[in-house]
Design a protein around this motif. Structure first.
Motif, short mmCIF file in Angstrom:
data_model
loop_
_atom_site.label_atom_id
_atom_site.label_comp_id
_atom_site.label_asym_id
_atom_site.label_seq_id
_atom_site.Cartn_x
_atom_site.Cartn_y
_atom_site.Cartn_z
N ASP A 112 46.05 56.61 35.03
CA ASP A 112 45.31 55.39 35.99
C ASP A 112 44.03 54.87 34.83
O ASP A 112 44.12 53.50 34.65
CB ASP A 112 44.86 55.66 36.45
CG ASP A 112 45.62 56.93 37.92
OD1 ASP A 112 47.09 55.99 37.74
OD2 ASP A 112 45.81 56.49 39.02
N ARG A 113 43.61 56.12 34.20
CA ARG A 113 42.59 56.03 32.74
C ARG A 113 42.99 54.67 31.93
O ARG A 113 42.15 53.97 31.66
CB ARG A 113 41.62 56.77 32.49
CG ARG A 113 41.03 57.90 33.22
CD ARG A 113 40.20 58.75 32.95
NE ARG A 113 40.85 59.84 32.05
CZ ARG A 113 40.99 60.61 32.85
NH1 ARG A 113 41.32 61.10 33.90
NH2 ARG A 113 41.68 61.94 31.38
N TYR A 114 44.34 54.99 31.69
CA TYR A 114 44.84 54.31 30.79
C TYR A 114 45.25 52.99 30.97
O TYR A 114 44.86 52.04 30.08
CB TYR A 114 46.11 54.93 29.73
CG TYR A 114 46.86 54.91 28.74
CD1 TYR A 114 45.79 54.18 27.54
CD2 TYR A 114 48.25 53.71 29.04
CE1 TYR A 114 46.89 54.12 26.57
CE2 TYR A 114 48.87 52.90 27.82
CZ TYR A 114 48.27 52.94 26.48
OH TYR A 114 48.90 52.52 25.77
N ILE A 115 45.61 52.95 31.84
CA ILE A 115 46.04 51.41 32.36
C ILE A 115 44.84 50.86 32.91
O ILE A 115 44.45 49.37 32.33
CB ILE A 115 46.24 51.34 33.96
CG1 ILE A 115 48.01 52.11 34.33
CG2 ILE A 115 46.54 50.79 34.50
CD1 ILE A 115 48.92 52.36 34.93
N ARG B 139 49.63 46.77 39.05
CA ARG B 139 48.62 45.68 39.85
C ARG B 139 48.32 47.06 40.95
O ARG B 139 46.88 46.66 40.75
CB ARG B 139 49.81 44.70 40.27
CG ARG B 139 49.84 44.29 39.63
CD ARG B 139 50.63 42.73 40.24
NE ARG B 139 51.67 41.77 39.35
CZ ARG B 139 53.00 42.70 39.22
NH1 ARG B 139 53.44 42.99 40.54
NH2 ARG B 139 53.65 41.47 38.57
N ASN B 140 48.54 47.62 41.85
CA ASN B 140 48.17 48.29 42.06
C ASN B 140 46.81 49.64 42.40
O ASN B 140 45.77 49.64 42.37
CB ASN B 140 48.84 50.11 43.29
CG ASN B 140 49.97 49.18 43.78
OD1 ASN B 140 49.85 47.73 44.26
ND2 ASN B 140 51.21 49.50 44.06
N ARG B 141 47.06 50.17 40.70
CA ARG B 141 46.42 51.42 39.99
C ARG B 141 45.23 50.30 39.70
O ARG B 141 43.86 50.10 39.69
CB ARG B 141 46.54 52.02 38.69
CG ARG B 141 48.02 52.46 39.31
CD ARG B 141 47.59 53.75 40.11
NE ARG B 141 48.54 54.91 40.01
CZ ARG B 141 49.11 55.13 41.58
NH1 ARG B 141 48.88 53.77 42.60
NH2 ARG B 141 50.24 54.97 42.20
N LEU B 142 45.31 48.60 39.21
CA LEU B 142 44.36 48.03 38.84
C LEU B 142 43.67 47.73 40.23
O LEU B 142 41.68 47.32 40.17
CB LEU B 142 44.10 46.53 38.38
CG LEU B 142 45.51 47.49 36.69
CD1 LEU B 142 46.02 45.93 36.20
CD2 LEU B 142 44.17 47.89 35.74
N HIS B 143 44.41 47.20 41.26
CA HIS B 143 43.67 46.86 42.59
C HIS B 143 42.92 48.34 42.88
O HIS B 143 41.22 48.49 43.60
CB HIS B 143 44.22 46.69 43.23
CG HIS B 143 43.53 45.71 44.76
ND1 HIS B 143 43.48 44.54 44.75
CD2 HIS B 143 43.65 46.87 45.58
CE1 HIS B 143 42.68 45.02 45.75
NE2 HIS B 143 42.82 45.67 46.90
#
Length: 146
Positions: A69-72, A105-109
């Motif tokens: 998630d941090r990488y994204i 997209r969900n992780r960014l959101h």
């Protein structure tokens, strides 16, 4: 006070110790900043199970780790106009994890970021803008088109 505040393990143990000392439930709730019903349910759960641990819950396991998630997030912040597709590809190359673009997209959101794409348009510099203004003023109410 937020509705249904979850207590961490330390707070649950502390609350249970205060209950056993005889402190009122509302006083304990005020100390921990939660509703007294949370303390009531905690006491009932302890009396039924003998533990303050939370029960395992159902639900689909996450397809990414916190590190991924941090990488994204880092990829999205490095190139602000990138979309979910290249971020997904880079994640697959870096961590050998294949996830869906919607997951990106969900992780960014979740982190209040959004995948962006650059808007394709002609940027008008002062010179073409002047030419555009000349053309638009050349056509007047008396102009006849043939």
């Amino acid at each position: 006070m937020s509705p249904r505040r979850h207590l961490n393990l330390d707070d649950r143990g502390r609350a249970l110790a205060w209950v056993q000392e005889g402190i009122r439930l509302r006083e304990i709730a005020a100390r921990l900043g939660c509703s007294h019903s949370v303390i009531v349910r905690l006491r009932q759960h302890f009396l039924a199970t003998g533990s303050v641990e939370t029960r395992p819950r159902s639900g689909r396991p996450r397809s990414t780790t916190l590190r991924q998630d941090r990488y994204i997030r880092r990829q999205a912040l490095q190139t602000r106009t990138t979309t979910a597709r290249p971020i997904r590809r880079r994640l697959r190359v870096a961590t050998n994890t294949d996830i869906n673009e919607q997951t990106v997209r969900n992780r960014l959101h979740d982190q209040t970021l959004h995948a962006r794409r650059q808007l394709g348009r002609i940027l008008l510099t002062p010179r073409p803008m002047m030419a555009f203004e000349k053309e638009s003023t050349a056509v007047g109410p008396g102009t006849v088109f043939r």
